[in-house]
Design a protein around this motif. Sequence first.
Motif, PDB file in Angstrom:
ATOM      1  N   THR A 112      14.249   0.915   7.434  1.00  0.00           N
ATOM      2  CA  THR A 112      12.819   1.237   7.547  1.00  0.00           C
ATOM      3  C   THR A 112      12.589   2.706   7.890  1.00  0.00           C
ATOM      4  O   THR A 112      11.767   3.392   7.247  1.00  0.00           O
ATOM      5  CB  THR A 112      12.161   0.333   8.604  1.00  0.00           C
ATOM      6  N   LEU A 113      13.305   3.201   8.901  1.00  0.00           N
ATOM      7  CA  LEU A 113      13.124   4.606   9.266  1.00  0.00           C
ATOM      8  C   LEU A 113      13.650   5.528   8.166  1.00  0.00           C
ATOM      9  O   LEU A 113      13.084   6.606   7.909  1.00  0.00           O
ATOM     10  CB  LEU A 113      13.829   4.900  10.590  1.00  0.00           C
ATOM     11  N   GLY A 114      14.731   5.100   7.504  1.00  0.00           N
ATOM     12  CA  GLY A 114      15.254   5.909   6.399  1.00  0.00           C
ATOM     13  C   GLY A 114      14.277   5.989   5.245  1.00  0.00           C
ATOM     14  O   GLY A 114      14.125   7.044   4.604  1.00  0.00           O
ATOM     15  N   TRP A 163      12.645   9.440   3.887  1.00  0.00           N
ATOM     16  CA  TRP A 163      12.817   9.850   2.493  1.00  0.00           C
ATOM     17  C   TRP A 163      11.497   9.978   1.757  1.00  0.00           C
ATOM     18  O   TRP A 163      11.253  10.939   1.036  1.00  0.00           O
ATOM     19  CB  TRP A 163      13.712   8.831   1.775  1.00  0.00           C
ATOM     20  N   GLY A 164      10.610   8.948   1.946  1.00  0.00           N
ATOM     21  CA  GLY A 164       9.412   8.896   1.119  1.00  0.00           C
ATOM     22  C   GLY A 164       8.158   9.462   1.742  1.00  0.00           C
ATOM     23  O   GLY A 164       7.158   9.659   1.049  1.00  0.00           O
ATOM     24  N   GLY A 165       8.132   9.685   3.055  1.00  0.00           N
ATOM     25  CA  GLY A 165       6.937  10.252   3.679  1.00  0.00           C
ATOM     26  C   GLY A 165       6.298   9.289   4.670  1.00  0.00           C
ATOM     27  O   GLY A 165       6.690   8.119   4.801  1.00  0.00           O
ATOM     28  N   TRP A 182      12.816   7.636 -11.550  1.00  0.00           N
ATOM     29  CA  TRP A 182      13.886   7.057 -10.748  1.00  0.00           C
ATOM     30  C   TRP A 182      13.482   6.888  -9.288  1.00  0.00           C
ATOM     31  O   TRP A 182      13.888   5.937  -8.616  1.00  0.00           O
ATOM     32  CB  TRP A 182      15.166   7.901 -10.863  1.00  0.00           C
ATOM     33  N   GLN A 183      12.623   7.815  -8.808  1.00  0.00           N
ATOM     34  CA  GLN A 183      12.154   7.691  -7.432  1.00  0.00           C
ATOM     35  C   GLN A 183      11.185   6.513  -7.275  1.00  0.00           C
ATOM     36  O   GLN A 183      11.199   5.805  -6.270  1.00  0.00           O
ATOM     37  CB  GLN A 183      11.480   8.990  -6.978  1.00  0.00           C
ATOM     38  N   SER A 184      10.356   6.300  -8.290  1.00  0.00           N
ATOM     39  CA  SER A 184       9.440   5.162  -8.238  1.00  0.00           C
ATOM     40  C   SER A 184      10.209   3.845  -8.224  1.00  0.00           C
ATOM     41  O   SER A 184       9.899   2.916  -7.451  1.00  0.00           O
ATOM     42  CB  SER A 184       8.489   5.202  -9.433  1.00  0.00           C
ATOM     43  N   TRP A 240       0.833  -1.217   0.000  1.00  0.00           N
ATOM     44  CA  TRP A 240       0.000   0.000   0.000  1.00  0.00           C
ATOM     45  C   TRP A 240       0.857   1.252   0.000  1.00  0.00           C
ATOM     46  O   TRP A 240       0.586   2.214  -0.742  1.00  0.00           O
ATOM     47  CB  TRP A 240      -0.918  -0.007   1.218  1.00  0.00           C
ATOM     48  N   ALA A 241       1.932   1.261   0.837  1.00  0.00           N
ATOM     49  CA  ALA A 241       2.799   2.434   0.892  1.00  0.00           C
ATOM     50  C   ALA A 241       3.478   2.663  -0.462  1.00  0.00           C
ATOM     51  O   ALA A 241       3.620   3.808  -0.922  1.00  0.00           O
ATOM     52  CB  ALA A 241       3.843   2.258   1.997  1.00  0.00           C
ATOM     53  N   THR A 242       3.899   1.561  -1.114  1.00  0.00           N
ATOM     54  CA  THR A 242       4.529   1.694  -2.434  1.00  0.00           C
ATOM     55  C   THR A 242       3.546   2.253  -3.450  1.00  0.00           C
ATOM     56  O   THR A 242       3.879   3.173  -4.230  1.00  0.00           O
ATOM     57  CB  THR A 242       5.043   0.323  -2.902  1.00  0.00           C
TER      58      THR A 242
END
Length: 381
Positions: free
Chosen positions: A95-97, A101-103, A54-56, A41-43
Amino acid sequence: MTSASMSGTRRDEPAGSLSAERIWGVRNLTRSLIMFGGTVWATAYFIVQHPPMWQSVLAVAWATATAVLGMFTGVLAQRGSPSFPRVFPVLVVVTLGLEAWGGWPWAATVTWATTACGWRRAPRSRPRIAALAVAAGLIALAHGLPVAGALALVVFVLLPGIFAMQTRQSADLVRELQETRRELARLAVVEERNRIARDLHDLVGHSLSVVAVKTELARRLVTAAPERAATELDDIESVVRRALAEVRQAVTNYRQPTLAAEIAGAVSAARSAQIQCTIDIPDTWELPAPVEGLLAWTVREGVTNVLRHSGAAHCWISLELAEQVVSVEIRDDGRGPAGGGAGNGITGLSERAAAFGGQIEVGAPAEGGFRIRVRVPLEAS
């Protein structure tokens, strides 16, 4: 995480134990599916925001690596691997990184870390799980999530770790219970072997002693008094037949000697050995069967020692009944058994008495000879 990874199943475990492990296996699988679902879901949430390609790609690769690393770390935690302390910090950073980075949606991946921490048998697991959940909430606040949403994320991240810890503690408890049950079963087998050994010693030892005494007497009488010798031979046959029956009963645990029968047998055996036997017992008594059995074994063992070892001319058997305690004593005027009387028979008798909270006294009294005395509380039955 499957039930097989939680703890190795054994084909010889009871059905109830396997059912419990299957239940925990289903819970682990459900928890893993929820974490996988949260990661997916997060992805998806990240991708629908239309970030650069590139971020995806990075998000998908990072999320996949996080899930794989989370499963691997969980297995290390369950097995108590020494590699866990080195791998777990990497999972925390990953995980925390990813959330930083992504929200805030990526806080779902932090559950991989809290779950692995919950499986770890460590005294500081709870503080670490709480710290991970709070860190995920603070990162979410930094990304602009409202306080209520951040608190909800903290709870969402916290619960899988707590549930994993509870499951691990339950699994450990059931494993200890299974080990205790196996140990109790082993001790029961040992106790049954000891019981049979004690019973066979008492039965065979006493019967052979009587047979030896009567055989010697019959040999002396065969020419001087043939009729009396024939009587003694008949007694020998009766003793042997009774011994055979008692041995069979001892193996099946159906045998319980009676005090009256043992006293009568003691008088007969002593008479055959030309030992005067004085009996001091009440006219009647009523004892619980286990207590009477213990006193009967005491009489049998005491008289066997008199016949075998004492060289006595006189023996005394007395029974005392009190309000709460009953005792039986066998005393003789002989030299007593060699080595002070601490043979297998006395050891077995001591074990029987201890099982009922009784006491045994063995040794030479002040007037000489040898004495065996057993006292047992009536409520021991």
